[in-house]
Design an enzyme around this catalytic site. Structure first.
Site, PDB file in Angstrom:
ATOM      1  N   ASP A   1       2.262   6.618  -3.704  1.00  0.00           N
ATOM      2  CA  ASP A   1       1.350   5.805  -4.494  1.00  0.00           C
ATOM      3  C   ASP A   1       1.110   6.609  -5.778  1.00  0.00           C
ATOM      4  O   ASP A   1       1.429   7.803  -5.850  1.00  0.00           O
ATOM      5  CB  ASP A   1       0.047   5.517  -3.748  1.00  0.00           C
ATOM      6  CG  ASP A   1      -0.705   4.336  -4.362  1.00  0.00           C
ATOM      7  OD1 ASP A   1      -0.361   3.933  -5.494  1.00  0.00           O
ATOM      8  OD2 ASP A   1      -1.641   3.826  -3.733  1.00  0.00           O
TER       9      ASP A   1
HETATM   10  C1  BGC Z   1      -2.344   1.351  -6.132  1.00  0.00           C
HETATM   11  C2  BGC Z   1      -0.995   0.791  -5.759  1.00  0.00           C
HETATM   12  C3  BGC Z   1      -0.286   0.319  -6.997  1.00  0.00           C
HETATM   13  C4  BGC Z   1      -0.175   1.471  -7.984  1.00  0.00           C
HETATM   14  C5  BGC Z   1       0.558   1.113  -9.275  1.00  0.00           C
HETATM   15  C6  BGC Z   1      -2.266   2.368  -7.263  1.00  0.00           C
HETATM   16  O1  BGC Z   1      -3.537   2.637  -7.746  1.00  0.00           O
HETATM   17  O2  BGC Z   1      -2.953   1.931  -5.007  1.00  0.00           O
HETATM   18  O3  BGC Z   1      -1.133  -0.247  -4.838  1.00  0.00           O
HETATM   19  O4  BGC Z   1       0.970  -0.211  -6.666  1.00  0.00           O
HETATM   20  O5  BGC Z   1      -1.474   1.904  -8.326  1.00  0.00           O
HETATM   21  O6  BGC Z   1      -0.207   0.267 -10.047  1.00  0.00           O
END
Ligand code: BGC
Length: 823
Positions: A736
């Site tokens: 993530d």
């Molecule tokens: C989230 C993810 C997301 C990523 C990119 C993170 O803060 O937890 O689900 O895909 O950001 O935007």
């Protein structure tokens, strides 16, 4: 503090500009983005409609031509989706409920509509928070009871709309305006129900909220429709159901309890540091049906339609492998067509492990059945899929999936509560379905007690407590024994990835040419979101992030959020959110929708959709529940598999997330999910397992949180032992966005990116490390430094991750090549 993943692409001012007519949409599309697909909008509307859950109806619905007065600002300031990466789509238009009702030809009381329209225009909802500070609701217009009384002279039915928002990095809270009603909302309901003989409540909320107040109104509330958040077409979908054009057929994917305290996670949820999953496998209806059935307001699987169905088990076939059921569903009503969902539950014998009273084992949905029409549904349950994981050795088979001896009773029905006995399968002797290895078990340094099942002298289920078994495996030895062989480096031999794609060279030959620097680059994305290597507003790019990699034919791969739409600077469709889709219980429909979504990805330049979000709804306050599907792992896994299959049918990739146990937003990058291995495998990993085995996602995202003391992005047991070795996953695992710095406790020569690659979390996204100055560059050489040390990361490990990444690049090659040809 984590860097903000906020990017400019999702300007929510678009989401609050409602469209008023179909004609206006075509103007908008011509003006802004001619590549949105009307066919997708059509299927999105169907999915939004088929996921609406009619909780209660005394015959007030459908409206069937009766005039209505609509109350509540949310009829205009409609929540089409939640906040954060999962909702931040630059949507060209949103139908709100008022426009939807008018479009559906419903006779809406003009004076009430004008009043709300004027008030909303004068009280525009404020969106100017920072990332994670989203509103939970918009303050309601104080309703003068005299206004309601006057409206009741013109229409005998009222629709009251209550809305809630939720979002990433912020939980719902147990307060008015979030989990509970506000005083103004109460007053509005009081005034409306005092004047109108018929009141319909529409809940425009992505997450489950407290509904105990419905009982306070008795028969003064005639119907309650849970609308979830249906994306850009959601308002029209709700209108179609209210009007009676479409019969509701959605079913709850979560239990709705009488109060928050009734949820078994309530005592532990939200702790910023560590979260003990003390309820163990007794999540959602597994808890309620076993221990507290009286605390359920609306059971899991519940949802009404406008007609009645007769559900009959016509044939039952049992053999060694399992059970097959033929279930006849007949529409016994006279006035409305509709669809029904048949649900099969199993009540497994307690055995030594203890089992919930009911577990979902299969489900299927009919097509549209006209009055009198019938359909036969075939449902199959493999007994092996019902196995439980013995993490304590209680059955004599530690770390094995087992079916304990006894009677497995199957129940068939249309919700968990009313399902009736249909078949019994008896297993004479315990069966070991799969022997695996202990993995990701709780740390002995953080022991906790977990709930289990006991029986009182009358045979009633009672809660008992036991120590959750803690880890016994020596991690360092497991890793050392599994280190992959290295491929001798050859230097550049002129083999391109195109040659590998054409079958003229092997992937190993290609990888052998890569320098340590190139291998390290493959293990990181292109530093920031909004990478110049991909479509504007992307979430990050991986793969061909350097000229030398691109010269060898490694294309840059563009990732975008997900799940509710493609998050870019360009306009994109806003789909129903996860819970809304899952509430359809219709995997074929979800596949159809996401196949069209995959086509849109190709048009927009997205190669990897960061979707589906598939964490379990452990607690109703989790801010991201709207993105996720359900409290049940089978439904979650099947829905996720449908999304992945649909998206990937176009040659682009889906990326299920967040692996694993990311069930709260509070302190999400530091929090430790302390969970028994049994609950982890049966509840929190099970959906991922189903999705991986059924749909083979090309990519997969780890979570921010720790699982039993180890950050997911460093979790060798989770990612290598379970995901890759047990489940056979060969795809690309990414973090993530950003990650927490740490040194491997067993191998001090590995820190940060090296520690991560050892786990086979192949790519750090978006690539740069967190620095005080922001995500300026890689600012980190942990991979190369570690590689240079005798006790550091091995070349074989780095090459192994490179292969995982390159397999993704190869799979996406036809789509990416076609795009560059066009450009
Ligand atoms: C989230 C993810 C997301 C990523 C990119 C993170 O803060 O937890 O689900 O895909 O950001 O935007």
């Amino acid at each position: 503090m984590p860097l903000s993943p906020a990017i400019e692409s999702g300007d929510r001012s678009h989401a609050v500009t409602p469209v008023e007519s179909v004609a206006q949409i075509s103007t908008l599309l011509e003006d802004t983005d001619p590549t949105l697909d009307p066919a997708l909008a059509e299927v999105a509307r169907q999915a939004a409609a088929d996921g609406l859950v009619l909780l209660h109806n005394d015959g007030t619905l459908p409206l069937a031509g009766r005039p209505v007065a609509v109350f509540g600002r949310v009829q205009i300031d409609w929540f089409a989706v939640g906040y954060g990466s999962g909702g931040d789509v630059k949507v060209p238009y949103v139908w709100n409920l008022l426009s939807g009702l008018r479009d559906a030809g419903v006779a809406v009381d003009a004076a009430t509509a004008e009043l709300y329209t004027a008030w909303c225009a004068a009280h525009r909802p404020a969106f100017e928070g920072t990332w994670g500070q989203w509103p939970h609701h918009f303050p309601e217009m104080p309703l003068d009871p005299a206004v309601a009384a006057a409206a009741a002279e013109r229409a005998d039915t009222a629709v009251v709309v209550i809305g809630r928002a939720a979002g990433e990095a912020r939980e719902s809270v147990r307060a008015p305006g979030s989990f509970h009603l506000t005083g103004d909302e109460r007053a509005m309901l009081d005034a409306v129900t005092a004047s109108f003989p018929h009141t319909v409540v529409v809940l425009d909320a992505g997450n489950v909220m407290d509904l105990s107040w419905i009982a306070d109104y008795g028969d003064r509330i005639g119907a309650v429709l849970y609308a979830w958040q249906g994306g850009m077409e959601g308002g029209r979908a709700v209108a179609a159901v209210l009007a009676g054009e479409v019969s509701p057929s959605g079913k709850l994917t979560d239990t709705i309890a009488w109060s928050y305290e009734d949820y078994p996670s309530a005592a532990n949820f939200g702790d910023p540091d560590a979260n003990e999953y003390a309820e163990d496998i007794f999540v959602g209806y597994r808890w309620f049906e076993t221990f507290a059935p009286e605390r359920v307001q609306y059971p899991f699987g519940h949802g009404l339609g406008y007609t009645t169905f007769d559900v009959t088990v016509a044939e039952t076939t049992v053999d060694e492998a399992g059970l097959r059921l033929a279930v006849d569903v007949r529409n016994t009503g006279a006035a409305h067509s509709g669809r029904e969902v048949v649900q099969v539950y199993v009540a497994a014998p307690d055995g030594r492990l203890g089992q919930p009273a009911r577990r979902l084992a299969a489900f299927a949905k009919t097509g549209e059945l006209a009055p009198g029409a019938a359909e036969r549904l075939e449902l199959a349950v493999r007994l092996d899929d019902l196995a439980s994981y013995d993490d304590s050795g209680a059955t004599g088979h530690r770390s094995a999936w087992v079916l304990e001896a006894g009677h497995y009773r199957f129940l068939v029905g249309t919700d968990v509560r009313s399902a009736a006995p249909a078949a019994v399968v008896t297993i004479d002797e315990l069966r070991v379905v799969r022997q695996v290895s202990e993995a990701a078990a709780p740390s002995p340094s953080a022991p906790f007690r977990r709930m289990t099942l006991a029986r009182d002298e009358d045979g009633r289920a009672v809660v008992a407590w036991q120590d959750a078994p803690t880890a016994t495996v020596a991690r360092a030895e497991r890793i050392t024994a599994g280190l992959p062989a290295e491929t001798p480096m050859t230097g550049d031999r002129g083999i391109t990835l195109d040659a590998v794609a054409a079958g003229a060279a092997s992937l190993d030959e290609f990888v052998a040419q890569l320098s340590a620097e190139e291998l390290a680059l493959l293990a990181r994305g292109d530093v920031t979101m909004h990478s110049a290597l991909g479509a504007a507003g992307n979430a990050g790019v991986l793969g061909g992030v350097s000229p030398s990699l691109r010269a060898k034919g490694v294309a840059p791969v563009t990732t975008t959020d997900g799940p509710s739409g493609i998050r870019l600077s360009a306009y994109a469709s806003l789909l129903p959110s996860g819970t809304a889709l899952a509430s359809t219980w219709d995997t074929a429909l979800v596949r159809r929708l996401t196949a069209l979504h995959g086509e849109e990805m190709i048009r927009k330049g997205s190669d990897v959709l960061l979707s589906p979000g598939m964490n379990i709804h452990r607690d109703p306050l989790c801010g991201r529940n709207f993105e996720y599907f359900s409290e049940d792992p089978l439904l979650t896994g099947r829905m996720a598999a449908a999304v992945v299959t649909g998206v990937q049918s176009n040659g682009v990739a889906a990326c299920p997330k967040h692996f694993a146990a990311n069930n709260q937003e509070t302190n999400r990058t530091r929090n430790d999910s302390r969970v028994s291995e049994r609950a982890l495998r049966e509840i929190y990993l099970r959906g991922f397992e189903i999705c991986v085995r059924e749909a083979e996602p090309l990519a997969l995202m780890t979570s921010y949180n720790q699982v039993n003391g180890v950050w997911s992005h460093y979790h060798h047991d989770l990612v290598t032992t379970i995901l890759r070795q047990e489940w056979g996953y060969a795809g690309c695992v990414i973090t993530d966005w950003w990650m927490e710095e740490a040194v491997d406790p067993d191998f001090p020569a590995l820190a940060d990116n090296a520690y991560r690659v050892r786990a086979q979390v192949d790519v750090l996204m978006p690539g740069g490390v967190k620095t005080e100055a922001g995500p300026g560059d890689y600012a980190d050489d942990t991979i190369l430094e570690s590689l240079a040390r005798p006790d550091g990361l091995t070349l074989g490990e780095l090459q192994r991750s490179a292969r995982n990444v390159l397999r993704l690049v190869l799979a996406l090659k036809p789509v990416i090549d076609a795009r560059s040809l066009e450009a």
